[in-house]
Design a protein around this motif. Structure first.
Motif, PDB file in Angstrom:
ATOM      1  N   PHE A 131     -41.349  75.822 -21.053  1.00  0.00           N
ATOM      2  CA  PHE A 131     -41.193  76.365 -22.230  1.00  0.00           C
ATOM      3  C   PHE A 131     -40.080  77.243 -22.263  1.00  0.00           C
ATOM      4  N   HIS A 132     -39.655  77.759 -21.419  1.00  0.00           N
ATOM      5  CA  HIS A 132     -38.484  78.653 -21.618  1.00  0.00           C
ATOM      6  C   HIS A 132     -37.411  78.546 -20.435  1.00  0.00           C
ATOM      7  N   THR A 133     -36.247  78.264 -20.496  1.00  0.00           N
ATOM      8  CA  THR A 133     -35.298  78.138 -19.465  1.00  0.00           C
ATOM      9  C   THR A 133     -34.193  78.803 -20.167  1.00  0.00           C
ATOM     10  N   GLN A 134     -33.138  78.977 -19.119  1.00  0.00           N
ATOM     11  CA  GLN A 134     -31.670  79.558 -19.585  1.00  0.00           C
ATOM     12  C   GLN A 134     -31.113  78.317 -20.033  1.00  0.00           C
ATOM     13  N   SER A 135     -30.316  78.215 -21.255  1.00  0.00           N
ATOM     14  CA  SER A 135     -29.913  77.174 -21.687  1.00  0.00           C
ATOM     15  C   SER A 135     -28.557  77.369 -22.285  1.00  0.00           C
ATOM     16  N   ASP A 136     -27.908  78.767 -22.054  1.00  0.00           N
ATOM     17  CA  ASP A 136     -26.753  78.659 -22.499  1.00  0.00           C
ATOM     18  C   ASP A 136     -25.456  77.954 -21.810  1.00  0.00           C
ATOM     19  N   PHE A 137     -25.700  78.130 -20.458  1.00  0.00           N
ATOM     20  CA  PHE A 137     -24.575  77.321 -19.404  1.00  0.00           C
ATOM     21  C   PHE A 137     -25.311  76.649 -18.482  1.00  0.00           C
ATOM     22  N   LEU A 138     -24.500  75.353 -18.153  1.00  0.00           N
ATOM     23  CA  LEU A 138     -25.300  74.353 -17.122  1.00  0.00           C
ATOM     24  C   LEU A 138     -24.271  73.784 -16.469  1.00  0.00           C
ATOM     25  N   MET A 139     -23.731  73.496 -15.385  1.00  0.00           N
ATOM     26  CA  MET A 139     -22.735  73.135 -14.586  1.00  0.00           C
ATOM     27  C   MET A 139     -23.469  72.002 -13.722  1.00  0.00           C
ATOM     28  N   VAL A 140     -23.335  70.880 -13.698  1.00  0.00           N
ATOM     29  CA  VAL A 140     -23.615  69.713 -13.005  1.00  0.00           C
ATOM     30  C   VAL A 140     -22.474  69.226 -12.366  1.00  0.00           C
ATOM     31  N   VAL A 191     -33.671  66.135 -29.520  1.00  0.00           N
ATOM     32  CA  VAL A 191     -34.276  67.475 -28.899  1.00  0.00           C
ATOM     33  C   VAL A 191     -33.027  68.456 -28.851  1.00  0.00           C
ATOM     34  N   TRP A 192     -33.192  69.733 -29.287  1.00  0.00           N
ATOM     35  CA  TRP A 192     -32.347  70.672 -29.333  1.00  0.00           C
ATOM     36  C   TRP A 192     -31.916  71.096 -27.789  1.00  0.00           C
ATOM     37  N   ILE A 193     -30.651  71.512 -27.595  1.00  0.00           N
ATOM     38  CA  ILE A 193     -30.299  71.800 -26.285  1.00  0.00           C
ATOM     39  C   ILE A 193     -30.994  72.790 -25.557  1.00  0.00           C
ATOM     40  N   GLU A 194     -31.610  73.898 -26.278  1.00  0.00           N
ATOM     41  CA  GLU A 194     -32.476  74.934 -25.847  1.00  0.00           C
ATOM     42  C   GLU A 194     -33.774  74.179 -25.264  1.00  0.00           C
ATOM     43  N   CYS A 195     -33.992  73.135 -25.797  1.00  0.00           N
ATOM     44  CA  CYS A 195     -35.580  72.586 -25.353  1.00  0.00           C
ATOM     45  C   CYS A 195     -35.222  71.421 -24.463  1.00  0.00           C
ATOM     46  N   ALA A 196     -34.227  70.749 -24.463  1.00  0.00           N
ATOM     47  CA  ALA A 196     -33.633  69.697 -23.317  1.00  0.00           C
ATOM     48  C   ALA A 196     -33.374  70.195 -21.941  1.00  0.00           C
ATOM     49  N   PHE A 197     -32.638  71.137 -22.082  1.00  0.00           N
ATOM     50  CA  PHE A 197     -32.026  71.702 -20.626  1.00  0.00           C
ATOM     51  C   PHE A 197     -33.072  71.672 -19.545  1.00  0.00           C
ATOM     52  N   GLY A 198     -34.219  72.444 -19.915  1.00  0.00           N
ATOM     53  CA  GLY A 198     -35.243  72.614 -19.041  1.00  0.00           C
ATOM     54  C   GLY A 198     -35.543  71.286 -18.508  1.00  0.00           C
ATOM     55  N   LYS A 199     -35.982  70.178 -19.170  1.00  0.00           N
ATOM     56  CA  LYS A 199     -36.548  68.999 -18.908  1.00  0.00           C
ATOM     57  C   LYS A 199     -35.506  68.227 -18.171  1.00  0.00           C
ATOM     58  N   ILE A 200     -34.308  68.171 -18.567  1.00  0.00           N
ATOM     59  CA  ILE A 200     -33.152  67.509 -17.841  1.00  0.00           C
ATOM     60  C   ILE A 200     -33.057  67.729 -16.372  1.00  0.00           C
ATOM     61  N   VAL A 201     -32.968  69.193 -16.337  1.00  0.00           N
ATOM     62  CA  VAL A 201     -32.819  69.871 -14.749  1.00  0.00           C
ATOM     63  C   VAL A 201     -34.158  69.574 -14.011  1.00  0.00           C
ATOM     64  N   ASP A 202     -35.238  69.567 -14.635  1.00  0.00           N
ATOM     65  CA  ASP A 202     -36.557  69.026 -14.006  1.00  0.00           C
ATOM     66  C   ASP A 202     -36.352  67.616 -13.651  1.00  0.00           C
ATOM     67  N   VAL A 251     -29.874  79.836 -10.762  1.00  0.00           N
ATOM     68  CA  VAL A 251     -29.863  80.480 -12.078  1.00  0.00           C
ATOM     69  C   VAL A 251     -28.909  81.976 -11.979  1.00  0.00           C
ATOM     70  N   VAL A 252     -27.946  82.143 -12.810  1.00  0.00           N
ATOM     71  CA  VAL A 252     -27.102  83.072 -12.806  1.00  0.00           C
ATOM     72  C   VAL A 252     -27.229  84.045 -13.866  1.00  0.00           C
ATOM     73  N   ARG A 253     -27.190  85.293 -13.570  1.00  0.00           N
ATOM     74  CA  ARG A 253     -27.345  86.444 -14.320  1.00  0.00           C
ATOM     75  C   ARG A 253     -26.391  86.509 -15.365  1.00  0.00           C
ATOM     76  N   LEU A 254     -27.167  86.480 -16.592  1.00  0.00           N
ATOM     77  CA  LEU A 254     -26.627  86.397 -17.842  1.00  0.00           C
ATOM     78  C   LEU A 254     -26.585  87.766 -18.433  1.00  0.00           C
ATOM     79  N   CYS A 255     -25.444  88.371 -18.980  1.00  0.00           N
ATOM     80  CA  CYS A 255     -25.407  89.791 -19.799  1.00  0.00           C
ATOM     81  C   CYS A 255     -25.203  89.098 -21.318  1.00  0.00           C
ATOM     82  N   THR A 256     -26.315  89.746 -22.048  1.00  0.00           N
ATOM     83  CA  THR A 256     -26.246  89.157 -23.591  1.00  0.00           C
ATOM     84  C   THR A 256     -26.470  90.296 -24.252  1.00  0.00           C
ATOM     85  N   GLY A 257     -26.458  90.432 -25.557  1.00  0.00           N
ATOM     86  CA  GLY A 257     -27.014  91.141 -26.640  1.00  0.00           C
ATOM     87  C   GLY A 257     -27.233  90.669 -27.700  1.00  0.00           C
TER      88      GLY A 257
END
Length: 133
Positions: A30-39, A59-70, A82-88
């Motif tokens: 349902f929810h995963t970090q999807s801003d950055f992915l290094m493969v 499928v939007w990237i925000e939705c796809a990354f979690g399943k692709i990683v799975d 998972v890397v710590r992300l600083c955002t606002g």
């Protein structure tokens, strides 16, 4: 959920069958970090294959990354980190004060960092920020 229609369509695609659970079901994080992915390159072929079916069904990237990683974890036992992300968010998004507020945290990525308009201010303060490696 805005991801569900495209994911449901994809789950019914015969090309997705190899990614179904043994009982024929498909689950999607349902929810995963999807801003950055290094493969790493050793997982690139399987990543591209799994990403292609997501792209086929828009499928939007925000939705796809979690399943692709799975998929990479299930098929190849690929490790994740998972890397710590600083955002606002809001009107301060990408502004210097958001980054200034994060400098005490052990972050690996600033997102977004809008370099336009902040270039001089960033470099004026760059010695104040510890960029972890």
């Amino acid at each position: 959920h805005y991801c569900a229609p495209a994911q449901q369509e994809m789950a019914m695609d015969p090309e997705f069958a190899e990614y179904l659970d043994p009982d024929g079901s498909a689950w999607f994080p349902f929810h995963t970090q999807s801003d950055f992915l290094m493969v790493p390159t050793k997982y690139a072929e399987e990543f591209a294959k799994a990403a292609t079916i997501h792209l086929k069904h828009f499928v939007w990237i925000e939705c796809a990354f979690g399943k692709i990683v799975d998929i990479l974890q299930q098929k190849l036992q690929a490790p994740t980190r998972v890397v710590r992300l600083c955002t606002g968010f809001g009107p301060r998004r990408g502004k210097w004060n958001v980054i200034q507020n994060c400098k005490s945290e052990n972050v690996a990525v600033f997102h977004p960092f809008k370099i336009e308009g902040l270039f001089e201010e960033f470099w004026a303060h760059s010695d104040d920020i510890n960029f972890p490696l």
